[in-house]
Design a protein around this motif. Sequence first.
Motif, mmCIF file in Angstrom:
data_model
loop_
_atom_site.group_PDB
_atom_site.id
_atom_site.type_symbol
_atom_site.label_atom_id
_atom_site.label_comp_id
_atom_site.label_asym_id
_atom_site.label_seq_id
_atom_site.Cartn_x
_atom_site.Cartn_y
_atom_site.Cartn_z
ATOM 1 N N PHE A 170 -65.744 -11.082 -55.530
ATOM 2 C CA PHE A 170 -64.818 -10.527 -56.570
ATOM 3 C C PHE A 170 -63.922 -9.888 -56.077
ATOM 4 N N PRO A 171 -62.849 -10.490 -55.432
ATOM 5 C CA PRO A 171 -61.898 -9.851 -54.601
ATOM 6 C C PRO A 171 -61.148 -8.838 -55.235
ATOM 7 N N GLU A 172 -60.770 -8.936 -56.631
ATOM 8 C CA GLU A 172 -59.794 -8.131 -57.168
ATOM 9 C C GLU A 172 -60.662 -6.563 -57.246
ATOM 10 N N TYR A 173 -61.862 -6.531 -57.228
ATOM 11 C CA TYR A 173 -62.688 -5.369 -57.224
ATOM 12 C C TYR A 173 -62.119 -4.578 -55.997
ATOM 13 N N ALA A 174 -61.866 -5.040 -54.833
ATOM 14 C CA ALA A 174 -61.543 -4.319 -53.979
ATOM 15 C C ALA A 174 -60.045 -3.911 -53.631
ATOM 16 N N ASP A 175 -59.321 -4.601 -54.566
ATOM 17 C CA ASP A 175 -57.748 -4.696 -54.237
ATOM 18 C C ASP A 175 -57.222 -3.261 -55.303
ATOM 19 N N PRO A 176 -56.596 -2.447 -54.550
ATOM 20 C CA PRO A 176 -56.138 -1.186 -55.097
ATOM 21 C C PRO A 176 -54.968 -1.489 -56.475
ATOM 22 N N ALA A 177 -54.463 -2.636 -56.362
ATOM 23 C CA ALA A 177 -53.577 -2.837 -57.439
ATOM 24 C C ALA A 177 -54.219 -3.132 -58.755
ATOM 25 N N PHE A 178 -55.530 -3.363 -58.762
ATOM 26 C CA PHE A 178 -56.291 -3.697 -59.895
ATOM 27 C C PHE A 178 -57.112 -2.436 -60.134
ATOM 28 N N GLN A 179 -57.213 -2.171 -61.701
ATOM 29 C CA GLN A 179 -57.883 -1.151 -62.519
ATOM 30 C C GLN A 179 -59.216 -1.582 -62.786
ATOM 31 N N LYS A 180 -60.327 -1.018 -62.334
ATOM 32 C CA LYS A 180 -61.502 -1.608 -62.487
ATOM 33 C C LYS A 180 -62.272 -1.003 -63.686
ATOM 34 N N SER A 223 -85.719 -12.016 -68.227
ATOM 35 C CA SER A 223 -86.987 -12.932 -68.655
ATOM 36 C C SER A 223 -86.333 -14.158 -69.004
ATOM 37 N N ALA A 224 -87.117 -15.399 -69.375
ATOM 38 C CA ALA A 224 -86.681 -16.681 -69.564
ATOM 39 C C ALA A 224 -85.557 -16.790 -70.601
ATOM 40 N N ARG A 225 -86.032 -15.861 -71.783
ATOM 41 C CA ARG A 225 -84.640 -15.916 -72.809
ATOM 42 C C ARG A 225 -84.177 -14.296 -73.266
ATOM 43 N N ARG A 226 -84.222 -13.773 -72.104
ATOM 44 C CA ARG A 226 -83.877 -12.443 -72.064
ATOM 45 C C ARG A 226 -82.751 -12.069 -71.101
ATOM 46 N N THR A 227 -81.560 -11.623 -71.264
ATOM 47 C CA THR A 227 -80.514 -11.684 -70.353
ATOM 48 C C THR A 227 -79.740 -10.301 -70.433
ATOM 49 N N ARG A 228 -79.415 -9.659 -69.506
ATOM 50 C CA ARG A 228 -78.814 -8.354 -69.473
ATOM 51 C C ARG A 228 -77.212 -8.807 -68.915
ATOM 52 N N VAL A 229 -76.121 -8.803 -69.616
ATOM 53 C CA VAL A 229 -75.062 -9.160 -69.017
ATOM 54 C C VAL A 229 -74.205 -7.998 -68.654
ATOM 55 N N PHE A 230 -73.634 -8.046 -67.265
ATOM 56 C CA PHE A 230 -72.932 -7.058 -66.832
ATOM 57 C C PHE A 230 -71.334 -7.460 -66.596
ATOM 58 N N PRO A 231 -70.564 -6.948 -67.676
ATOM 59 C CA PRO A 231 -69.260 -7.402 -67.348
ATOM 60 C C PRO A 231 -68.315 -6.396 -66.749
ATOM 61 N N VAL A 232 -67.821 -6.902 -65.481
ATOM 62 C CA VAL A 232 -66.854 -5.919 -64.729
ATOM 63 C C VAL A 232 -65.455 -6.599 -64.822
ATOM 64 N N VAL A 233 -64.774 -5.701 -65.247
ATOM 65 C CA VAL A 233 -63.317 -6.287 -65.567
ATOM 66 C C VAL A 233 -62.224 -5.615 -64.522
ATOM 67 N N ALA A 234 -61.339 -6.423 -64.052
ATOM 68 C CA ALA A 234 -60.166 -5.878 -62.947
ATOM 69 C C ALA A 234 -58.887 -6.259 -63.545
ATOM 70 N N ARG A 235 -57.772 -5.399 -63.819
ATOM 71 C CA ARG A 235 -56.667 -5.980 -64.360
ATOM 72 C C ARG A 235 -55.573 -5.035 -63.619
ATOM 73 N N ASP A 236 -54.349 -5.907 -63.409
ATOM 74 C CA ASP A 236 -53.271 -5.267 -62.539
ATOM 75 C C ASP A 236 -52.323 -5.080 -63.620
ATOM 76 N N PHE A 237 -52.475 -4.713 -64.785
ATOM 77 C CA PHE A 237 -51.386 -4.300 -65.705
ATOM 78 C C PHE A 237 -52.117 -3.428 -66.759
ATOM 79 N N ASP A 238 -51.148 -2.773 -67.659
ATOM 80 C CA ASP A 238 -51.670 -1.945 -68.631
ATOM 81 C C ASP A 238 -52.758 -0.988 -68.413
ATOM 82 N N HIS A 239 -52.148 -0.413 -66.986
ATOM 83 C CA HIS A 239 -53.105 0.842 -66.578
ATOM 84 C C HIS A 239 -53.093 2.136 -67.180
ATOM 85 N N ASP A 240 -52.053 2.137 -68.003
ATOM 86 C CA ASP A 240 -51.725 3.293 -68.961
ATOM 87 C C ASP A 240 -52.439 3.237 -70.212
ATOM 88 N N GLN A 241 -53.064 1.900 -70.587
ATOM 89 C CA GLN A 241 -53.619 1.699 -71.782
ATOM 90 C C GLN A 241 -54.985 2.487 -71.739
#
Length: 337
Positions: A140-150, A257-275
Motif C-alpha cells: 500500500f505505497p500511498e500509506y507511506a507517502d507523505p503527500a497522502f492523507q490517511k 468465519s466462512a460467512r462472516r467478514t470484517r472489512v478494514f477499509p483504509v483510504v489515502a488521498r492526495d487532495f481535499d486535505h482540508d475537507q
Amino acid sequence: MAVPSTPPRQNTFPVSDWSVLAAHWHPIAIAGEVNSQPIAARLLDQDLVIYRTSQGVTVAADVCAHRGAPLSMGRLKNDTLVCAYHGYCYDGTGRCTAIPAHPDSPIPGKLQLHVFPSVERHGLIWTSFDHEPRTAIPEFPEYADPAFQKILVPPLDWAASAGRQLESFCDVAHFAFVHEKTFAVRDPVVPRYEARATPTGVFAEFISHAGNVSDPNAAAQTWRRVYNIHLPFTAHLVIHFPTGGKLAMLNASCPVSARRTRVFPVVARDFDHDQPVADLIAFQQQIYAEDQAIVERQNPEDLPIDLTEEVHVRADLTSITYRRQLAALGLGRGFTS
Ligand code: FES
Ligand code: FE
C-alpha cells in the motif's frame, strides 16, 4: 413448481480451505486501537487476544494457559497481560511471569500462550497461523507517502464470505445499479478492460468515460481505476480522478468465519486535505452499505471458485481471474457438510 431446498451449511470452513487460509496474512485490528487494554478478535473461527507491551504487539489464542479464561477479559499491568480469573501475568512473548497465588514458586514452562506472528502495517495489525506465511503482506505505497492523507474507516462486519466481499469491491459492472445514491454513473455499459493474473493475485485496469451523475461535465471525463488484488482477501485500488487527484484504498478483509467478514477499509488521498475526514468516512460507509445489502443476500454464500458454476461475461473478467487465482491457491477443494 417446488423450489429445491438445500439445508444450510455450517458456518465453518472446509478443512482444506482452512489450512490454505491459515498460511496467509490477514488483517485483524486497527493498530491504533491496541493500546492500554487487550482487545479481542476472531480469525478463521479462532478467538484471538491482541495486546501491546514494550516488546510490541502480541497476537495470541484468547485462552489462558491456566484454566482457559479469555485473556481479552484481562488487563495490562506492569507491561504484562493479566488474566481476569486468577491474575497470572504474561509478557509480550506469551510467557507467564507471575502466579499471584504462589509468588515464590517456580513458574511451570507450560504456562506459555499460543502466540502467532504479528505485524503492524498500513494502520492495521496482521497475523497468520503459520510462522512462515506463504506470501508477504499486501503493499500500500500511498500509506507511506507523505503527500497522502490517511483515513481509517471503522471496521465493517458483513454476514458474507470474504470472497464474495472482495469480489464485490473489484466488480466494475454494478456501479450504475448499486451505487445510484452515492457515485452512480450514467452508463451501465462496461468498456473492455484489462485483468490478468499476477504472482500475488490479480491486476485490473478499468477506464470509464462515465463519471458521477451529479457532475455536469461527467460524460467528457475519464476515470481510471487500478486494482491489485492480493490473495486471498485484500484489494488495493487507486482511483485516478479527472482532476488529477488520486484516492487509494486498501480493502483488507478478515475471514472471521466462512460467512462472516470484517472489512478494514483504509483510504489515502492526495487532495481535499482540508475537507472533514468524517465526511469521507460517512461516504465510504454509505458505499459499503449499498454493497452489503446485495452481497449478504447472494446465494450460494460461498464464492463459487469452480468456473462452471454461475455465469460469466466479459465484464466479469476481474472476478473470473480472481476465482482462478483462488483455485490455484488451493481453495475450493470441496465442502464436507
Ligand atoms: Fe487465567 Fe487462571 S484462568 S489465571
Ligand atoms: Fe460497490
